[in-house]
Design a protein around this motif. Structure first.
Motif, PDB file in Angstrom:
ATOM      1  N   ILE A  25      20.335  65.270  29.070  1.00 48.15           N
ATOM      2  CA  ILE A  25      20.734  64.411  27.770  1.00 48.15           C
ATOM      3  C   ILE A  25      21.052  63.025  28.149  1.00 48.15           C
ATOM      4  N   VAL A  26      19.709  61.963  27.487  1.00 48.44           N
ATOM      5  CA  VAL A  26      19.625  60.745  27.010  1.00 48.44           C
ATOM      6  C   VAL A  26      21.520  60.001  26.770  1.00 48.44           C
ATOM      7  N   ARG A  27      22.723  59.480  27.418  1.00 46.90           N
ATOM      8  CA  ARG A  27      23.734  59.388  27.067  1.00 46.90           C
ATOM      9  C   ARG A  27      23.873  57.911  27.397  1.00 46.90           C
ATOM     10  N   PRO A  28      24.328  56.837  26.943  1.00 46.22           N
ATOM     11  CA  PRO A  28      24.234  55.384  26.193  1.00 46.22           C
ATOM     12  C   PRO A  28      25.031  54.384  27.971  1.00 46.22           C
ATOM     13  N   LEU A  29      24.370  53.753  28.063  1.00 44.09           N
ATOM     14  CA  LEU A  29      25.094  52.839  29.076  1.00 44.09           C
ATOM     15  C   LEU A  29      26.066  52.692  28.845  1.00 44.09           C
ATOM     16  N   GLU A  30      27.291  52.997  29.440  1.00 42.89           N
ATOM     17  CA  GLU A  30      29.225  52.904  28.864  1.00 42.89           C
ATOM     18  C   GLU A  30      29.359  52.201  30.446  1.00 42.89           C
ATOM     19  N   TRP A  31      30.030  50.749  30.944  1.00 43.42           N
ATOM     20  CA  TRP A  31      29.964  50.157  32.315  1.00 43.42           C
ATOM     21  C   TRP A  31      31.368  51.174  32.926  1.00 43.42           C
ATOM     22  N   GLY A  32      32.562  51.388  31.673  1.00 47.02           N
ATOM     23  CA  GLY A  32      33.501  51.944  32.870  1.00 47.02           C
ATOM     24  C   GLY A  32      34.173  51.608  33.876  1.00 47.02           C
ATOM     25  N   PHE A  33      34.865  50.334  33.285  1.00 49.58           N
ATOM     26  CA  PHE A  33      36.059  49.661  34.148  1.00 49.58           C
ATOM     27  C   PHE A  33      36.489  49.849  34.313  1.00 49.58           C
ATOM     28  N   ASP A  34      37.275  51.402  33.514  1.00 55.36           N
ATOM     29  CA  ASP A  34      38.684  51.926  33.325  1.00 55.36           C
ATOM     30  C   ASP A  34      39.067  52.879  34.757  1.00 55.36           C
ATOM     31  N   TRP A  35      36.916  53.201  35.407  1.00 49.99           N
ATOM     32  CA  TRP A  35      37.372  54.079  36.448  1.00 49.99           C
ATOM     33  C   TRP A  35      37.940  53.358  37.877  1.00 49.99           C
ATOM     34  N   LEU A  36      37.255  52.320  38.083  1.00 47.99           N
ATOM     35  CA  LEU A  36      37.960  51.116  39.077  1.00 47.99           C
ATOM     36  C   LEU A  36      39.046  50.527  39.145  1.00 47.99           C
ATOM     37  N   GLU A  37      39.945  51.116  38.928  1.00 49.67           N
ATOM     38  CA  GLU A  37      41.484  49.901  38.791  1.00 49.67           C
ATOM     39  C   GLU A  37      42.101  49.357  40.541  1.00 49.67           C
ATOM     40  N   GLY A  38      42.093  48.210  40.261  1.00 51.06           N
ATOM     41  CA  GLY A  38      42.124  47.740  41.873  1.00 51.06           C
ATOM     42  C   GLY A  38      41.093  47.103  42.133  1.00 51.06           C
ATOM     43  N   PHE A  39      39.155  47.142  41.177  1.00 51.57           N
ATOM     44  CA  PHE A  39      38.076  46.913  42.459  1.00 51.57           C
ATOM     45  C   PHE A  39      37.709  46.287  41.465  1.00 51.57           C
ATOM     46  N   ASP A  40      38.292  45.707  40.062  1.00 54.18           N
ATOM     47  CA  ASP A  40      37.658  44.489  39.667  1.00 54.18           C
ATOM     48  C   ASP A  40      38.423  43.162  39.126  1.00 54.18           C
ATOM     49  N   PRO A  41      37.691  42.269  39.970  1.00 53.71           N
ATOM     50  CA  PRO A  41      38.002  41.200  40.527  1.00 53.71           C
ATOM     51  C   PRO A  41      37.979  40.037  39.210  1.00 53.71           C
TER      52      PRO A  41
END
Length: 390
Positions: free
Chosen positions: A25-41
């Motif tokens: 399945i082609v799913r649209p781009l999602e940045w997913g910053f919520d998966w990187l708590e503590g590593f989003d400077p």
């Protein structure tokens, strides 16, 4: 002329194998910053692309923190009936799955031991957070006269639950116990909403980074359990995506003495962009006007190349198997691994298969591959045992 015909035939066969599944399945781009708590400077940056590139750079700079974990406290062995958990909807696969379920329900199928524990890395999917590793222990007689040795085995992306089990039984013959680890979002860990293990690698950047983080931590947690059982020498074998996870685990855990990488690449993003099996993910990135060079930066935090110096810092014995006609991990990427191993003085053995990525699992190539993997594992653990004895 014969070599050209063989190459044409192999590319055709490889292409047929990578296009036979119709449920990508082609799913649209999602940045997913919520998966990187503590590593989003760079969280205040309104440019999501620049923000995600900065997050990857932060992961690499603080990788010891990113892949840090607390040892699980709920390790347990469960006796369960093996299940297939197929990732395609081909009639023959569904029939095989139905047969195994029927045999389990009628008592024809014996139960087997599985190591289970809660992953130190949590996700929104409870089933994914229950780590699953089929346990192949050696008998005391098989282990007699040498240190207790064990392998963590990581199959390929979208592997069903039976993939690589034969390797585990082979290693048992050498006196090496095995944990065949289900990767995040695979087989019993796959969320019910999915037919395939799509969340392990997808156009959601943050989730893909998180899946690698969880896989690496799960490997290290398995070694913690093995140590409590008295095991002293450890190896890891990874195929395709599993080789990426295995490499990064070995780079961050000096307890891993032996590494077998069955298909390898330096840059995660390059494989996603050029590989036949990830065309649907590339399509999402192209729709968002991304390029190969940008995708490389967006997956820097899970690229083996980013941890090459760390990997080479502790001594280990390494095997790299690559395929001449690989259309998923292009040959040039595998050769780049070997080039960097030379530059960093890694003790490695290189083996080449005259086939492609998917055809590695076909006759006769799977037997050649098994010979390369088996003989390397046997010799490497024999050398480790002799080193202790002297």
């Amino acid at each position: 002329m014969l070599s050209q015909l063989y190459a044409k035939w192999m590319v055709s066969w490889e292409t047929a194998l990578t296009t036979r599944d119709t449920n990508r399945i082609v799913r649209p781009l999602e940045w997913g910053f919520d998966w990187l708590e503590g590593f989003d400077p760079d969280a205040s940056n309104p440019n999501d692309l620049q923000r995600m590139i900065a997050a990857n750079q932060d992961i690499v700079a603080r990788s010891e923190e990113f892949f840090a974990y607390a040892t699980p406290t709920d390790f347990r062995l469960e006796q369960r009936h093996p299940q297939l958990f197929p990732t395609n909807v081909r009639p023959e696969t569904l029939a095989q799955d139905a047969d195994w379920k029927h045999r389990a329900s009628t008592g024809e199928l014996p139960t087997e031991p599985f190591l289970r524990f809660t992953s130190p890395v949590r996700t929104p999917y409870p089933e994914n957070d229950q780590v699953n590793a089929r346990w192949y222990p050696c008998t005391p007689e098989q282990q007699a006269g040498k240190p207790k040795q064990a392998m963590i085995v990581m199959p390929q992306w979208n592997a069903d639950a039976f993939s690589h089990n034969a390797l585990c039984t082979l290693f048992n013959r050498f006196g090496i116990s095995c944990l065949r680890l289900s990767k995040p979002y695979h087989d019993i860990r796959r969320p019910a909403e999915l037919e395939r293990s799509d969340y392990a690698v997808s156009a959601n950047i943050g989730r893909t980074l998180s899946a690698c983080r969880q896989a690496v931590v799960d490997i290290r947690s398995c070694i913690d359990w093995l140590q409590v059982q008295g095991y002293e020498q450890f190896g890891v074998l990874g195929t395709s995506l599993g080789s990426c996870y295995a490499f990064i685990a070995a780079a961050h855990d000096p307890r891993i003495d032996v590494c077998a990488f069955n298909h390898a690449s330096t840059w995660f993003g390059d494989v996603v962009w050029t590989g036949q099996s990830t065309r649907h993910i590339r399509a999402a990135f192209e729709q968002a006007n991304l390029t190969q060079s940008l995708v490389r930066e967006l997956f820097l935090g899970v690229s083996p190349m980013a941890f090459m110096e760390k990997f080479a810092a502790s001594p280990k014995r390494v095997l790299v198997v690559h395929a001449t006609y690989d259309l998923t991990f292009l040959r040039e990427f595998s050769l780049d691994v070997l080039k960097n191993f030379d530059l960093h003085h890694v003790d490695y053995v290189s083996k080449v298969l005259p086939c492609g990525h998917y055809t590695t699992g076909e006759t006769p190539y799977k037997y050649i591959d098994g010979w390369y993997l088996g003989s390397f594992i046997y010799q490497s653990f024999k050398r480790l045992a002799q080193k202790v004895a002297t």
